[in-house]
Design a protein around this motif. Structure first.
Motif, PDB file in Angstrom:
ATOM      1  N   GLU A  51       0.830  -1.204   0.000  1.00  0.00           N
ATOM      2  CA  GLU A  51       0.000   0.000   0.000  1.00  0.00           C
ATOM      3  C   GLU A  51       0.868   1.260   0.000  1.00  0.00           C
ATOM      4  N   VAL A  52       1.919   1.231   0.823  1.00  0.00           N
ATOM      5  CA  VAL A  52       2.799   2.391   0.920  1.00  0.00           C
ATOM      6  C   VAL A  52       3.497   2.658  -0.407  1.00  0.00           C
ATOM      7  N   LEU A  53       4.085   1.631  -0.989  1.00  0.00           N
ATOM      8  CA  LEU A  53       4.826   1.818  -2.235  1.00  0.00           C
ATOM      9  C   LEU A  53       3.901   2.146  -3.401  1.00  0.00           C
ATOM     10  N   GLY A  54       2.621   1.793  -3.284  1.00  0.00           N
ATOM     11  CA  GLY A  54       1.665   2.099  -4.337  1.00  0.00           C
ATOM     12  C   GLY A  54       0.955   3.423  -4.164  1.00  0.00           C
ATOM     13  N   SER A  55       1.247   4.118  -3.068  1.00  0.00           N
ATOM     14  CA  SER A  55       0.577   5.383  -2.797  1.00  0.00           C
ATOM     15  C   SER A  55       1.075   6.479  -3.743  1.00  0.00           C
ATOM     16  N   GLU A  56       0.184   7.394  -4.076  1.00  0.00           N
ATOM     17  CA  GLU A  56       0.583   8.537  -4.884  1.00  0.00           C
ATOM     18  C   GLU A  56       1.389   9.545  -4.066  1.00  0.00           C
ATOM     19  N   ARG A  57       1.279   9.477  -2.753  1.00  0.00           N
ATOM     20  CA  ARG A  57       2.000  10.407  -1.878  1.00  0.00           C
ATOM     21  C   ARG A  57       3.339   9.777  -1.495  1.00  0.00           C
ATOM     22  N   GLN A  58       4.409  10.201  -2.137  1.00  0.00           N
ATOM     23  CA  GLN A  58       5.739   9.658  -1.886  1.00  0.00           C
ATOM     24  C   GLN A  58       6.664  10.774  -1.392  1.00  0.00           C
ATOM     25  N   PRO A  59       7.184  10.669  -0.170  1.00  0.00           N
ATOM     26  CA  PRO A  59       8.056  11.721   0.364  1.00  0.00           C
ATOM     27  C   PRO A  59       9.335  11.867  -0.454  1.00  0.00           C
ATOM     28  N   ALA A  60       9.833  13.064  -0.486  1.00  0.00           N
ATOM     29  CA  ALA A  60      11.097  13.326  -1.178  1.00  0.00           C
ATOM     30  C   ALA A  60      12.266  12.794  -0.364  1.00  0.00           C
ATOM     31  N   ALA A  61      13.349  12.479  -1.051  1.00  0.00           N
ATOM     32  CA  ALA A  61      14.574  12.052  -0.373  1.00  0.00           C
ATOM     33  C   ALA A  61      15.377  13.277   0.055  1.00  0.00           C
ATOM     34  N   LEU A  62      16.147  13.116   1.120  1.00  0.00           N
ATOM     35  CA  LEU A  62      17.080  14.162   1.526  1.00  0.00           C
ATOM     36  C   LEU A  62      18.320  14.056   0.648  1.00  0.00           C
ATOM     37  N   THR A  63      18.731  15.174   0.065  1.00  0.00           N
ATOM     38  CA  THR A  63      19.907  15.161  -0.802  1.00  0.00           C
ATOM     39  C   THR A  63      20.890  16.233  -0.358  1.00  0.00           C
ATOM     40  N   GLY A  64      22.145  16.053  -0.763  1.00  0.00           N
ATOM     41  CA  GLY A  64      23.164  17.038  -0.446  1.00  0.00           C
ATOM     42  C   GLY A  64      24.428  16.386   0.073  1.00  0.00           C
ATOM     43  N   HIS A  65      25.358  17.219   0.487  1.00  0.00           N
ATOM     44  CA  HIS A  65      26.608  16.756   1.083  1.00  0.00           C
ATOM     45  C   HIS A  65      26.623  17.182   2.538  1.00  0.00           C
ATOM     46  N   PHE A  66      26.909  16.216   3.421  1.00  0.00           N
ATOM     47  CA  PHE A  66      26.818  16.448   4.852  1.00  0.00           C
ATOM     48  C   PHE A  66      28.147  16.029   5.492  1.00  0.00           C
ATOM     49  N   PRO A  67      29.027  16.978   5.774  1.00  0.00           N
ATOM     50  CA  PRO A  67      30.383  16.657   6.235  1.00  0.00           C
ATOM     51  C   PRO A  67      30.399  15.822   7.511  1.00  0.00           C
ATOM     52  N   GLN A  68      31.416  14.987   7.613  1.00  0.00           N
ATOM     53  CA  GLN A  68      31.507  14.036   8.714  1.00  0.00           C
ATOM     54  C   GLN A  68      31.493  14.725  10.075  1.00  0.00           C
ATOM     55  N   GLU A  69      32.320  15.711  10.289  1.00  0.00           N
ATOM     56  CA  GLU A  69      32.422  16.320  11.611  1.00  0.00           C
ATOM     57  C   GLU A  69      31.113  16.978  12.033  1.00  0.00           C
ATOM     58  N   THR A  70      30.400  17.550  11.090  1.00  0.00           N
ATOM     59  CA  THR A  70      29.104  18.147  11.417  1.00  0.00           C
ATOM     60  C   THR A  70      28.103  17.064  11.797  1.00  0.00           C
ATOM     61  N   GLN A  71      28.111  15.963  11.063  1.00  0.00           N
ATOM     62  CA  GLN A  71      27.247  14.833  11.421  1.00  0.00           C
ATOM     63  C   GLN A  71      27.553  14.332  12.825  1.00  0.00           C
ATOM     64  N   LEU A  72      28.816  14.201  13.152  1.00  0.00           N
ATOM     65  CA  LEU A  72      29.180  13.662  14.465  1.00  0.00           C
ATOM     66  C   LEU A  72      28.770  14.615  15.584  1.00  0.00           C
ATOM     67  N   ARG A  73      28.869  15.924  15.359  1.00  0.00           N
ATOM     68  CA  ARG A  73      28.398  16.875  16.372  1.00  0.00           C
ATOM     69  C   ARG A  73      26.890  16.731  16.591  1.00  0.00           C
ATOM     70  N   LEU A  74      26.168  16.574  15.486  1.00  0.00           N
ATOM     71  CA  LEU A  74      24.732  16.392  15.583  1.00  0.00           C
ATOM     72  C   LEU A  74      24.401  15.070  16.278  1.00  0.00           C
ATOM     73  N   ALA A  75      25.148  14.016  15.964  1.00  0.00           N
ATOM     74  CA  ALA A  75      24.918  12.717  16.596  1.00  0.00           C
ATOM     75  C   ALA A  75      25.152  12.796  18.100  1.00  0.00           C
ATOM     76  N   ARG A  76      26.175  13.523  18.514  1.00  0.00           N
ATOM     77  CA  ARG A  76      26.431  13.691  19.953  1.00  0.00           C
ATOM     78  C   ARG A  76      25.287  14.439  20.623  1.00  0.00           C
ATOM     79  N   ALA A  77      24.747  15.444  19.940  1.00  0.00           N
ATOM     80  CA  ALA A  77      23.604  16.177  20.491  1.00  0.00           C
ATOM     81  C   ALA A  77      22.395  15.252  20.651  1.00  0.00           C
ATOM     82  N   CYS A  78      22.183  14.372  19.685  1.00  0.00           N
ATOM     83  CA  CYS A  78      21.078  13.414  19.777  1.00  0.00           C
ATOM     84  C   CYS A  78      21.302  12.423  20.917  1.00  0.00           C
ATOM     85  N   ALA A  79      22.532  11.954  21.060  1.00  0.00           N
ATOM     86  CA  ALA A  79      22.842  11.042  22.169  1.00  0.00           C
ATOM     87  C   ALA A  79      22.552  11.705  23.509  1.00  0.00           C
TER      88      ALA A  79
END
Length: 490
Positions: A180-208
């Protein structure tokens, strides 16, 4: 009380040595020099020989016979020590030592083969591991089911037949929802772009931190395959970074914080006893999955995450929090289990469960494993595996001998469904806190109702006590159908 005192003092040393061995494994997967593989294999084998000698020491049997426990905690500790003593005594020291040595080597061989997309470099070693695991299963099974004997290491009391029945009950609703989900007309967009490692790790620490990780008793490192390691005052997590996919890092981190939060939340009086660790891997997975999914992928927390990521990465191609929530939970027929959406994750586990049961029983040979994996994946997901690193080589579990571990992931999802229903009833304002980036009301409820007990109760008893009802898959399936029905307009 002398026998009980002597028994617990002896066990305390065994638990401490076991922690040292576990830390060697953490080191191997994070910071150990690549050229040290053979040396580490010998070190792990030596540690296992010492631990096996302790776990089978005849004095344990004498102390168990003479012990007179006075408390529920002591009675449960004796029960767990007796179980470990019985199982360890059936396994020859030679076999325990060789398994430790070979799986340490196999881990490095697997990592190299995965990096090169070369299953032929790994399968001969996997075949050796499989032979030893079959021998271990035969020693433990007493002429019973080999797979059940291995499964019991990770989920005591569970059987392959019970898991199979559970999966049969879950599969029709999961497959129907996916279609049902894959057949739905409502399909969310993917996140695209470049996300540097150190910024990701800072965000991951904030989530932790948002999920209550105690940095004074832990640390975060990068690993090929994310995992957590340790207990009591030293419980560590790992994550991984893909610079085109920050969700990989963020949600791997939250997942591992769930594991580590369980260990950090156990009553400190249980340290260096059999009660001082998670009671089963299914219960462990219930914590990582409820942190990651029901709380971490919910609309409230993703609203906070959207704001943090927009600031951290100077804007996103997803421009509002509702669309971001849908993107976080986007259902796609991907190859990688650890990156799978909630709808399809359990289908990944069902594939591995069936294959590893066939490997242990001898119905499937390692020489036919790649073909069997690819055929089953195409049948279950409708997509042909493009390369071995996205197929049979993606998981480290079989390399390190963890046959019987995979089904506990899906069982943990079922447990998490039961716990989430109880949590939401008990903490009705949880989403208000999650929207502020504060999971404390949820993690504190889990700590009080489940985590602090450690190994005090058998797995199913613990989940039933915490959730206030029997363990069934319905709360999980109802949650998935409601959540994804709203996202996809079903």
């Amino acid at each position: 009380m002398t026998a009980l005192t002597d028994l617990l003092a002896f066990q305390r040393q065994t638990e401490a040595l076991s922690s040292v061995a576990e830390r060697l494994g953490w080191d191997q997967e994070t910071v150990m020099p690549r050229g040290a593989t053979e040396q580490r294999a010998e070190e792990m084998a030596a540690m296992e020989e010492v631990l096996h000698d302790r776990r089978t020491d005849p004095r344990i049997g004498e102390w168990l016979d003479a012990a007179d426990p006075q408390t529920d905690a002591d009675r449960r500790a004796i029960q767990l020590i007796a179980r470990d003593y019985s199982r360890s005594s059936r396994i020859p020291a030679r076999l325990a030592t060789e398994l430790a040595r070979l799986t340490s080597l196999a881990q490095g061989i697997w990592a190299e083969a995965r990096a090169k997309d070369a299953p032929e470099d790994f399968l001969p070693t996997l075949d050796q591991v499989l032979m030893l695991k079959r021998e271990e299963a035969a020693a433990l099974a007493d002429n019973g089911n080999l797979y059940d004997a291995l499964l019991d290491d990770y989920e005591p009391g569970m059987t392959g037949a019970a898991i199979s029945s559970l999966f049969d009950a879950m599969r029709p609703r999961l497959v129907a929802l996916r279609e049902e989900v894959l057949g739905s007309e409502r399909q969310p967009a993917a996140l695209t772009g470049h996300f540097p490692q150190e910024t990701q790790l800072r965000l991951a620490r904030a989530c932790a931190t948002a999920f209550g990780y105690d940095w004074t008793r832990g640390r975060m490192d990068i690993a090929v395959h994310p995992f957590s390691s340790g207990r009591w005052q030293d419980s560590r997590i790992t994550t991984r970074v893909v610079e085109t996919d920050p969700f990989n890092c963020v949600y791997s981190t939250i997942h591992e914080v769930g594991h580590s939060g369980y260990e950090q939340g156990i009553d400190p009086d249980y340290a260096f006893t059999p009660l001082g660790r998670g009671v089963s891997m299914g219960v462990h997975e219930s914590q990582s999955r409820i942190y990651e999914n029901q709380m971490g992928r919910g609309r409230a927390f993703t609203g906070w995450l959207f704001s943090r990521m927009s600031d951290a990465f100077d804007g996103l191609n997803i421009t509002d929090p509702d669309a971001f929530f849908a993107t976080v939970n986007r259902v796609t027929p991907g190859f990688i289990r650890t990156e799978a959406d909630e709808v399809q994750y359990n289908l990944h586990i069902m594939l591995r469960f069936d294959l590893e049961r066939d490997l242990i029983s001898g119905r499937l040979d390692t020489s036919d494993l790649v073909e069997a994996w690819n055929a089953r994946f195409l049948k279950d997901f409708g997509v042909a595996v493009d390369r071995p690193a996205n197929g049979v080589l993606q998981d480290v579990h079989w390399a390190v001998g963890l046959f019987g571990y995979f089904p506990t992931y899906a069982l943990g999802n079922v447990y998490a469904g039961c716990l989430n229903r109880a949590l939401r009833a008990a903490v009705p304002d949880l989403d208000e806190a999650l929207a502020r980036g504060d999971a404390t009301p949820g993690t504190e409820w889990l700590r009080e109702n489940l985590q602090r007990h450690g190994g005090l109760m058998p797995p199913s008893d613990l989940i039933e006590a915490a959730s206030g009802g029997p363990v069934t898959p319905e709360p999980l399936l109802d949650y998935l159908e409601d959540k994804f029905g709203r996202i996809y307009g079903l």
